[in-house]
Design a protein around this motif. Structure first.
Motif, mmCIF file in Angstrom:
data_model
loop_
_atom_site.group_PDB
_atom_site.id
_atom_site.type_symbol
_atom_site.label_atom_id
_atom_site.label_comp_id
_atom_site.label_asym_id
_atom_site.label_seq_id
_atom_site.Cartn_x
_atom_site.Cartn_y
_atom_site.Cartn_z
ATOM 1 N N UNK A 142 0.824 -1.195 0.000
ATOM 2 C CA UNK A 142 0.000 0.000 0.000
ATOM 3 C C UNK A 142 0.864 1.253 0.000
ATOM 4 N N UNK A 146 0.717 4.176 -2.757
ATOM 5 C CA UNK A 146 0.505 5.585 -2.424
ATOM 6 C C UNK A 146 1.619 6.453 -2.992
ATOM 7 N N UNK A 149 1.133 6.772 -6.602
ATOM 8 C CA UNK A 149 0.011 7.667 -6.889
ATOM 9 C C UNK A 149 0.329 9.119 -6.571
ATOM 10 N N UNK A 277 0.467 -2.061 10.347
ATOM 11 C CA UNK A 277 0.095 -0.657 10.283
ATOM 12 C C UNK A 277 1.207 0.140 9.618
ATOM 13 N N UNK A 280 1.107 7.671 7.837
ATOM 14 C CA UNK A 280 1.061 8.536 6.658
ATOM 15 C C UNK A 280 0.756 9.967 7.074
ATOM 16 N N UNK A 295 -2.490 3.898 9.839
ATOM 17 C CA UNK A 295 -3.402 3.127 8.993
ATOM 18 C C UNK A 295 -3.217 1.650 9.306
ATOM 19 N N UNK A 296 -4.272 1.008 9.765
ATOM 20 C CA UNK A 296 -4.246 -0.440 9.988
ATOM 21 C C UNK A 296 -4.548 -1.141 8.675
ATOM 22 N N UNK A 300 -9.053 -3.329 2.133
ATOM 23 C CA UNK A 300 -8.773 -2.307 1.116
ATOM 24 C C UNK A 300 -7.336 -2.364 0.614
ATOM 25 N N UNK A 301 -6.495 -3.078 1.350
ATOM 26 C CA UNK A 301 -5.084 -3.184 0.964
ATOM 27 C C UNK A 301 -4.799 -4.607 0.488
#
Lengths: 369, 369, 369, 369
Positions: A142, A146, A149, A277, A280, A295-296, A300-301
């Motif tokens: 992830x 990021x 992106x 985790x 960010x 962020x845990x 979504x990951x």
């Protein structure tokens, strides 16, 4: 997509051999693989250990000679988890026999061996993957997404720390890992791991300036030949500046791989000791509520959801190997895959060799492009 | 011990000038000083600002000319919190007038000026202290005491990070701190702070290998002349290896000074953003319950108890300056004091200059002994 | 706005008395008050202690009788930091003498006394503030602002924990705080603090269901009469559900006041042991990057900037009292002020009495509206 | 010890069914089981899904009718991971067929069904285990061992929080879990988990005082019948006081099970979101270095070492199920085992029913002994 199987061989049943075995047992149930692994043949140093491990790990055949695994026509892919000095011979034999290879890191104990492995693989047309399982963590994936992106802008600075404490006790006996035959010390034993992560997050290193240190000069009256601590300045090919440190004598650190990536629009941080985790920070939004967010990992990951459908429930170290197996199967099937192949693995090891040379020559050293 | 007073002068009323004023107002009530400060005379760039600040800060007299403060016979000690380029002239004048000096860091913007200040002080017999307030934190003092008591054994490795983000925005305008006149950048602006802590915890640096980087080459079309990022390998005089990094462009970091000190029997870690706690690992005891302990500062950690008699209630940034004032008063009274004097301050700044030279010459540079 | 002064009297010089003294010394320099405090008169139990504390704290006059402070015509506002049983008499006398009052919490040791204080204040037209300094933390103020701005939606659930460990040792001697004369125990000693925060963040409590417990029935052979632990279910006037727990026997907790506020759009959390940060989760944005953000207090969070112009540098416990003094001065000048006045303070104490009754009667008890 | 096998049946292949399948695939390789599981027969609601899941999970036979699994003479133990309303019928049938049962929690949706299951099991002489996998975490096991060893003295107070946010969005549609048919809400869905941990760490609950709340009264115009929030005062059979809260509408919490256990000599704390560590404070030692220590799980904490031989590398949620399978196999072999059997499971569910009654009747309710 047909529902075929793939024959698996395993060489070595220690720490990482068992980890491969667990992954081969779990990958189909976890991911619903199109190609279900068949656990065909396992080798250990002697037949009796091989027999017992085959039973535990669920392999059909067991041999006291690793060549039997490679010669087995039912085996399509070979997990190499034997001691590092054997990797080259085993991998080259496997490629010659037309097998795919999943080899633990590092590739080899010498540059020549590693290069030989790379060439053997290239000539074979077979898939090769190295056991850099940390990059398979959904958190790391992830973070990579990021960064790609642009969420933290252009990366301009990185810091990598890898620390454990199994060499921290000055009163511990002299062991194999204290001798020069085992390699440089923290540099090759540890630094390759954060480098594999760095490669994904910010790309290759272009030059290094390294210092190695020995916290304890001798053990049991014998001179310690390895360096438990390595510190390095980095310049990345992107121009970003960086730091890397590896320490096998860091009391209290157990599996720390701390990563900080700074960009023009934000910062990402991670620590392997809290592998579920990441942190960010982005510069956007109301100044009064800006802060590093924890962020845990969650469905979504990807591919977290293949393990647990609920967020924040946590993957473990062994799960990363299951993901690696899944990626390897994708590569074997010719699909896009997220593995560290021999080419990247060789580049990572070249970077480590450049670090060692930098230490010896007390100067900045360029890494091969 | 008589209950006398000491006359205080203050030059400069910005960020640090106000911080000095708060400390002078608080130190007697906090510590029950034998010598109670009298706030005598304050100077600012113009008389009107000086008048208004004197009223706010509780000073009896106000001048638009700093020389009036130094000439004032009621003034015994002068707080110098004017812009860095003025430090040398002010400090030298103060010593000549027989005043003690409490000067903000860095000493000066050039080595020559700093050396001149050091010599002026030595000749004067007056006390000089530099504003390295972070070392006054009871947490840092406790860490130092633990290290000196051998709780983590022999220190063999250190890591220091100082990060803020006021230079992180690539779209921000060109400011004074982007020009060469302001110094090297992160190196002198930031690195001196962790170095002052390092000096207390592990002693002086013997050689450095430094790299500086510019995350943004230009601002508003003007070339940025400073380096917002500095990374450095360190070797300490003790032989310990180390790393230092300073970054004024680290998004999300607000006042981070992260310190890790590794020893043969344990590890200590600290982060200024959580200044009321430190982390300690020691190898002793039951393996099942070993771990980094988070120690909250408390009356057991002098001089915390002078502020709050209950543990874990927290000191703030400004409280550190009150402790510094207290230590300065002790030094003036000839008692043992925990200050960064001009000699140590000069050595810290010499280390920074050595880092800059190392960057320019791309080689290890020795620090003056 | 004229630059006048205000005469300050102080009764009591222990933990909180010193804290008041520090605040009175600091408030003008910190905030540039229009009305600069003059430290006029201090009282302690005997003249000699009063004299010595007056010198330390910078008060002009010292008395062994608190009535002298209240009778002093130069005194405009009286800080009451004497033991709780004296609050009522002192405060009533002060109002009668036309003084403003800054009284440490709790108001009194009985409901009747507290009510008498409230009525005396109402009749006097003078300002009264209670020493609930935790609510002055810029972190708490920011949390309150965010809740009022709807950032976490409608609050539907709260949790409050206050824990210290000064009563945790079963082998410690019997002290005043173990006797019924000192009050209920954790309930009045501690619970009022989180309640003061709750009042700001989510409004008053409407009903309570409470249980009190004694971890140690006796000390030194004497029966312990107070309860070190109180647990309570809450319903707020808003309808939100909640929990409150206070524990003076919680080993390892030193100054914990943990607050969690849950809303329909997010969550806010805070822990006094890390008083310079809070945690915020909001449901908005990309699911892949949602998480609790750790917000460090900063100049963006008034009145942090009055202390330090740089973010993340940290305020301390004593700074909160300086803010409280500043708010009190605003109230005295008739400006909007953020204080806990006697009306709110009385409501908080009524809630605590309702809790005690609930425990005794083992049933839900309504709090007076 | 012979190297036999044990035949496994699985009913249900959703979240927990897959989790069982992964555990059955992994347990032999992880623990080197004397009795290697054979994956015999799997059932799903329809044959086609059963076929596909059998292939993925490695089961030999697949049926669209769960009775076929129970009737299969090759099956020795049945994993029941079907929806809760079916548990009773399936478990009773399995016991009647002489199978061991591994049933997901809760036992049943009614007290009568649960009691029926308990009686069926008792009559059968077969082993029954409930899927309370959180207690299998080496961190929890270590906490339990430390408490039993007296490391934190006599437990006098506990706090348990379980929070997730899948019901936090007020705009989400009405789902099955919002209807009364699904149970009480957070109380039975969540509270049983922390209660299972509490049972291990501090023993059974003797009485409860509970409040349930609905953050959102309706969804899509339909009345919400469940309570997303439950708060409860507890008294344990040991006399300790306690709190429990469960919240399915806690924004930002993903898998939080926060546990605090306070004793006369120390405190232990844990959060499932960081499942590979726990916090321990003990009163012993030098006051200057006391603090909560963060203990990372390691081979010193059995059975962590069966997964990874290196400390601090992390287990995941699914690994806990592997441990549970291992314990179940021990129980089946008549060895001491750490499982939640039907008796304890029934007591946990009785506690939840007592909580619901307490809410309805607004009074303290005793739990059956």
């Amino acid at each position: 997509m047909t529902n075929s199987t793939i024959g698996v061989g395993l060489i070595g049943t220690g720490f990482m051999g068992k980890c491969h075995a667990l992954a081969w047992n779990a990958v189909a149930a976890t991911f619903g693989e199109a190609r279900r692994p068949r656990l065909v043949h396992l080798a250990e140093a002697d037949q009796s250990l091989a027999d017992s491990k085959a039973r535990e790990f669920g392999f059909a055949k067991a041999s006291g000679d690793w060549r039997a695994v490679i010669a087995d026509p039912e085996v399509d892919v070979v997990s190499i988890a034997a001691p590092n000095p054997f990797h080259a011979e085993m991998a080259c034999a496997a490629f010659e026999a037309g097998k795919h290879v999943w080899c633990e890191k590092p590739m080899a104990t010498s540059r020549d061996d590693a290069r030989r492995m790379l060439e053997a693989q290239k000539g074979s047309g077979r898939v090769a993957a190295l056991g850099y399982n940390y990059i398979q963590n959904p958190a790391i994936r992830q973070m990579e997404a990021l960064i790609q992106d642009g969420v933290i802008g252009t990366v301009n600075h990185v810091r990598l720390e890898m620390d454990e404490d199994f060499m921290a006790d000055p009163d511990a006996p002299f062991v194999y890992k204290n001798g020069a035959a085992s390699g440089y010390g923290a540099l090759d034993d540890f630094a390759v791991h954060p480098l594999s992560i760095l490669w994904r997050l910010a790309g290759p290193v272009s030059s290094v300036m390294t210092d190695q240190a020995k916290p304890y000069a001798s053990r049991e009256g014998r001179r310690v030949e390895t360096h438990e601590i390595a510190t390095s300045l980095l310049r990345l090919r992107s121009g970003a500046s960086g730091l890397l440190v590896a320490n096998r004598a860091a009391w209290g650190r157990k599996g720390r791989i701390a990563v900080q990536v700074f960009g023009s629009a934000g910062t990402i941080a991670y620590d392997q000791e809290r592998m579920n985790e990441f942190q960010l920070f982005t510069r956007e939004g109301d100044e009064r509520t800006q802060g590093f967010r924890t962020v845990l990992t969650a469905p979504a990951h990807a591919p977290y959801g293949a393990f647990v459908p609920a967020p924040g429930h946590g993957l473990g170290f062994n799960d990363l190997k299951v993901i690696e197996a899944h990626e390897l199967l994708a590569a074997i099937d010719g699909r896009p895959a997220r593995i560290v192949d021999f080419e990247t693995g060789f580049a990572i090891e070249e970077t480590v060799h450049a670090m060692a040379r930098s230490h010896d020559e007390r100067r900045w050293v360029d890494c091969p492009a």
